[in-house]
Motif scaffolding. Structure first.
Motif, PDB file in Angstrom:
ATOM      1  N   LEU A  29       0.830  -1.209   0.000  1.00  0.00           N
ATOM      2  CA  LEU A  29       0.000   0.000   0.000  1.00  0.00           C
ATOM      3  C   LEU A  29       0.859   1.252   0.000  1.00  0.00           C
ATOM      4  CD1 LEU A  29      -3.015  -0.557   2.401  1.00  0.00           C
ATOM      5  CD2 LEU A  29      -3.044   0.123  -0.018  1.00  0.00           C
ATOM      6  N   TYR A  30       1.938   1.187   0.809  1.00  0.00           N
ATOM      7  CA  TYR A  30       2.835   2.341   0.870  1.00  0.00           C
ATOM      8  C   TYR A  30       3.420   2.603  -0.527  1.00  0.00           C
ATOM      9  CZ  TYR A  30       7.015   5.090   1.393  1.00  0.00           C
ATOM     10  OH  TYR A  30       7.970   6.059   1.222  1.00  0.00           O
ATOM     11  N   GLN A  31       3.930   1.505  -1.160  1.00  0.00           N
ATOM     12  CA  GLN A  31       4.560   1.676  -2.473  1.00  0.00           C
ATOM     13  C   GLN A  31       3.562   2.222  -3.499  1.00  0.00           C
ATOM     14  OE1 GLN A  31       7.558   1.704  -3.039  1.00  0.00           O
ATOM     15  NE2 GLN A  31       8.510   0.481  -1.428  1.00  0.00           N
ATOM     16  N   LEU A  32       2.301   1.740  -3.405  1.00  0.00           N
ATOM     17  CA  LEU A  32       1.325   2.142  -4.419  1.00  0.00           C
ATOM     18  C   LEU A  32       0.750   3.535  -4.185  1.00  0.00           C
ATOM     19  CD1 LEU A  32      -0.617  -1.215  -4.906  1.00  0.00           C
ATOM     20  CD2 LEU A  32       0.809  -0.030  -6.595  1.00  0.00           C
ATOM     21  N   CYS A  33       0.582   3.910  -2.909  1.00  0.00           N
ATOM     22  CA  CYS A  33      -0.156   5.162  -2.638  1.00  0.00           C
ATOM     23  C   CYS A  33       0.676   6.271  -2.014  1.00  0.00           C
ATOM     24  CB  CYS A  33      -1.343   4.883  -1.718  1.00  0.00           C
ATOM     25  SG  CYS A  33      -2.364   3.556  -2.311  1.00  0.00           S
ATOM     26  N   PHE A  34       1.698   5.921  -1.255  1.00  0.00           N
ATOM     27  CA  PHE A  34       2.371   6.985  -0.483  1.00  0.00           C
ATOM     28  C   PHE A  34       3.845   7.200  -0.851  1.00  0.00           C
ATOM     29  CE2 PHE A  34      -0.962   5.059   2.142  1.00  0.00           C
ATOM     30  CZ  PHE A  34      -1.823   6.159   2.225  1.00  0.00           C
ATOM     31  N   SER A  35       4.454   6.260  -1.573  1.00  0.00           N
ATOM     32  CA  SER A  35       5.873   6.426  -1.933  1.00  0.00           C
ATOM     33  C   SER A  35       6.025   7.653  -2.826  1.00  0.00           C
ATOM     34  CB  SER A  35       6.350   5.173  -2.681  1.00  0.00           C
ATOM     35  OG  SER A  35       7.312   5.500  -3.636  1.00  0.00           O
ATOM     36  N   PRO A  36       7.196   8.341  -2.745  1.00  0.00           N
ATOM     37  CA  PRO A  36       7.412   9.498  -3.635  1.00  0.00           C
ATOM     38  C   PRO A  36       7.339   9.112  -5.115  1.00  0.00           C
ATOM     39  CG  PRO A  36       9.201   9.282  -2.010  1.00  0.00           C
ATOM     40  CD  PRO A  36       8.320   8.096  -1.835  1.00  0.00           C
ATOM     41  N   LEU A  37       7.438   7.785  -5.414  1.00  0.00           N
ATOM     42  CA  LEU A  37       7.407   7.369  -6.820  1.00  0.00           C
ATOM     43  C   LEU A  37       6.015   6.904  -7.249  1.00  0.00           C
ATOM     44  CD1 LEU A  37      10.705   5.215  -7.009  1.00  0.00           C
ATOM     45  CD2 LEU A  37      10.447   7.676  -7.232  1.00  0.00           C
ATOM     46  N   SER A  38       5.030   7.030  -6.336  1.00  0.00           N
ATOM     47  CA  SER A  38       3.734   6.379  -6.625  1.00  0.00           C
ATOM     48  C   SER A  38       2.981   7.004  -7.805  1.00  0.00           C
ATOM     49  CB  SER A  38       2.859   6.325  -5.375  1.00  0.00           C
ATOM     50  OG  SER A  38       2.753   7.593  -4.826  1.00  0.00           O
ATOM     51  N   ASP A  39       3.316   8.240  -8.183  1.00  0.00           N
ATOM     52  CA  ASP A  39       2.601   8.848  -9.319  1.00  0.00           C
ATOM     53  C   ASP A  39       3.129   8.392 -10.675  1.00  0.00           C
ATOM     54  OD1 ASP A  39       0.995  10.274  -7.711  1.00  0.00           O
ATOM     55  OD2 ASP A  39       2.169  12.125  -7.778  1.00  0.00           O
ATOM     56  N   ILE A  40       4.273   7.739 -10.649  1.00  0.00           N
ATOM     57  CA  ILE A  40       4.905   7.380 -11.929  1.00  0.00           C
ATOM     58  C   ILE A  40       4.192   6.187 -12.551  1.00  0.00           C
ATOM     59  CG2 ILE A  40       7.097   6.651 -12.996  1.00  0.00           C
ATOM     60  CD1 ILE A  40       8.522   8.103 -10.735  1.00  0.00           C
ATOM     61  N   PRO A  41       3.873   6.267 -13.861  1.00  0.00           N
ATOM     62  CA  PRO A  41       3.148   5.164 -14.484  1.00  0.00           C
ATOM     63  C   PRO A  41       3.951   3.866 -14.481  1.00  0.00           C
ATOM     64  CG  PRO A  41       3.495   6.989 -16.051  1.00  0.00           C
ATOM     65  CD  PRO A  41       4.179   7.362 -14.783  1.00  0.00           C
TER      66      PRO A  41
END
Ligand code: HEM
Length: 520
Positions: A29-41
């Protein structure tokens, strides 16, 4: 309370499993929603774990899969929790040439003699020191002094191929690896090691086998824990032991060459002033900058890096080029017609200055470097910590996405060379695309900007001039004297590219037949 304790004791396994599952769900969940990279396609399963990409690495298909992600998601894709790949020219220039990001630890799998060399030195600053030592050796002027040895080896190729009776097929990968071992050793130590001659009479050359084994050993070494390595290497199988010992075999060979040259230097033997072998250059360089004999270890590792970096890459490219000659009579015909205008006798090869001015030969080699780039994979770099010196802000702006320090970023030649708007019909081998027509200057410039078979920026291939020379000379010698034919076992399927940083055919062989041309 005792009830709760009983419950926990009765369900220890289930509760532990639930805690572990919860941990992984929270991480995902962190990787998908909160990581600084989560907006990258990118695919969600790549964002939560490196496992997905690793499966494609193991299937030896990483380049293709990354390329398909660019087609699906655009020029920036997240391919791991901490890894972002891009396919964009200005960003490539920024990362590799302007900001010169350090390499990632991936390169440590290529350590030689358990020691760094230029290719594995991660920080930009320490790399500059190493590069200063070897780079003057690979200028065109310095390499020109080794042309006689390269010609000699290329003519030996011709002699050996001409002596094969009944049109038997040979494995080009092995054949050209032996050729390149002679070429690299001539430039490194001042003389060829007779690898081709031994190959011709069926004698295995332990050094050449070790050069071929070294990358496989690197992959194994990085996958097997250090404590288990010794045990794995003691498996009593001769071929296996050779593979495990490839690093040692190479280092013993190079050590002996370094020792030999050092003896000559201290005994006051006269040195040639213009024809300086790499070993002589490195001994002088390290003697000037350090009085420490420990630097011999660096010299040995550097040489090993060049043997490993130079032999298989160039021999794979030569093999794919010969395969194209075998299946493209139109291309072979044009190349031979051009070569026939400058070569009048099969025992003499023209000077490299003449070969460099042959348009079709140049186009043929360049198209080979585009489609069959020997090292077309991700060239991983690390986003640095912000520093006033490098003028890198807190986060690195990669095409509108803010990447924090420590993020791995990379591009790959595989995709740059297959951009359909720059290279129409990118999967076709078309040397003609590189020929000047009078009105295609803009197109040629665009194609040249996208070419990066030797990497790019401050860590670009140190031996690219030697590779270009060896490719042109070997192809000239072969195409002038032989018509190349594929035997039934060499097919599109057997030659399909696989990659593990470098490429190789799926069958791990490239069998071809060389029929002498009916000209003298
Ligand atoms: C067709 C042949 C070749 C290809 C396609 C090739 C490709 C490459 C690539 C892509 C890199 C950059 C790796 C990176 O940025 O991470 C590289 C580095 C290097 N290559 Fe080559 N190479 C070839 C031949 C050679 C030869 C003949 C030599 C020397 C004998 C050589 C020596 C090196 C060295 C020393 C480096 C490290 C450069 C540095 O970081 O200072 N290569 N090569």
């Amino acid at each position: 309370m005792p009830l709760l304790l009983d419950f926990i004791l009765d369900h220890t396994v289930a509760i532990s499993g639930a805690i572990v599952a919860l941990y992984f769900i929270l991480c995902a969940l962190y990787q998908l929603c909160f990581s600084p990279l989560s907006d990258i396609p990118g695919p969600w399963y790549a964002a939560i774990s490196d496992l997905w990409l690793t499966t494609h690495v193991l299937r030896l298909q990483q380049c293709r899969i990354i390329d398909s992600l660019f087609a699906k998601y655009g020029p920036v894709v997240r391919v791991g929790p901490n890894k972002v790949v891009f396919n964009d020219l200005p960003t490539t220039r920024n990362v590799y040439s302007i900001l010169k990001f350090d390499k990632s630890t991936y390169y440590k799998s290529l350590l030689t003699n358990d020691n760094d060399h230029a290719m594995t030195t991660l920080p930009h600053a320490s790399h500059v020191f190493r590069k200063k030592g070897y780079a003057p050796h690979y200028t065109p002027t310095s390499l020109a002094h080794f042309q006689p040895e390269i010609h000699q080896s290329a003519l030996e190729l011709v002699n050996i191929l001409g002596g094969i009776v009944n049109g038997g097929a040979i494995d080009c990968l092995s054949f050209f690896r032996h050729f390149m071992a002679d070429v690299v050793s001539a430039s490194s130590f001042g003389y060829g090691i007779g690898a081709l001659s031994r190959w011709a009479v069926g004698i295995e050359d332990p050094l050449v086998t070790a050069i071929g084994d070294f990358p496989k050993r690197g992959i194994l070494r990085s996958a097997i824990p250090a404590w288990a390595w010794k045990f794995v290497c003691s498996i009593p199988n001769r071929r296996w032991r050779r593979l495990c010992d490839s690093d040692k075999i190479m280092s013993e060979f190079v050590n002996a060459r370094v020792y030999e040259r050092r003896l000559q230097m201290v005994s006051g033997a006269p040195e040639q002033s213009d024809r300086v072998a790499l070993v002589q250059r490195l001994l002088r360089y390290y003697a000037e900058v350090s009085s420490d004999t420990a630097s011999d270890r660096d010299i040995v590792s550097e040489h090993m890096g060049h043997l490993v970096g130079g032999c298989d890459t160039t021999s794979t490219t030569l093999s794919y080029l010969c395969w194209e000659l075998s299946r493209r009579a139109d291309v072979a015909g044009k190349l031979q017609a051009e070569l026939d205008t400058v070569i009048h006798d099969c025992k003499t090869l023209p000077d490299i200055a003449i070969l460099q001015n042959l348009p079709y030969l140049g186009a043929f080699v360049k198209e080979g470097l585009r489609l069959y780039s020997a090292a077309p994979s991700l060239l991983e770099r690390v986003v640095p910590n912000s520093s006033a010196k490098t003028a890198i802000p807190e986060a690195f702006d990669l095409m509108g996405y803010a990447l924090p320090p420590g993020t791995l970023v990379a591009t790959q030649a595989w995709s740059a060379h297959r951009n359909p708007s720059v290279f129409p019909s990118p999967e076709s081998f078309l040397p003609e695309r590189w020929l000047e027509t009078g009105d295609n200057q803009g197109q040629l410039e665009a194609m040249n900007r996208h070419m990066m078979p030797f990497g790019t920026g401050s860590r670009v291939c140190g031996g690219q001039n030697l590779a270009q020379m060896a490719l042109r000379i070997a192809i000239t010698a072969i195409a002038r004297n032989f018509d190349v034919v594929s035997p039934p076992e060499t097919t599109e399927t057997s030659m399909e590219m696989r990659d593990s940083f470098v490429i190789f055919p799926a069958s791990m062989t490239c069998h071809l037949i060389f029929n002498p041309r009916k000209i003298r």
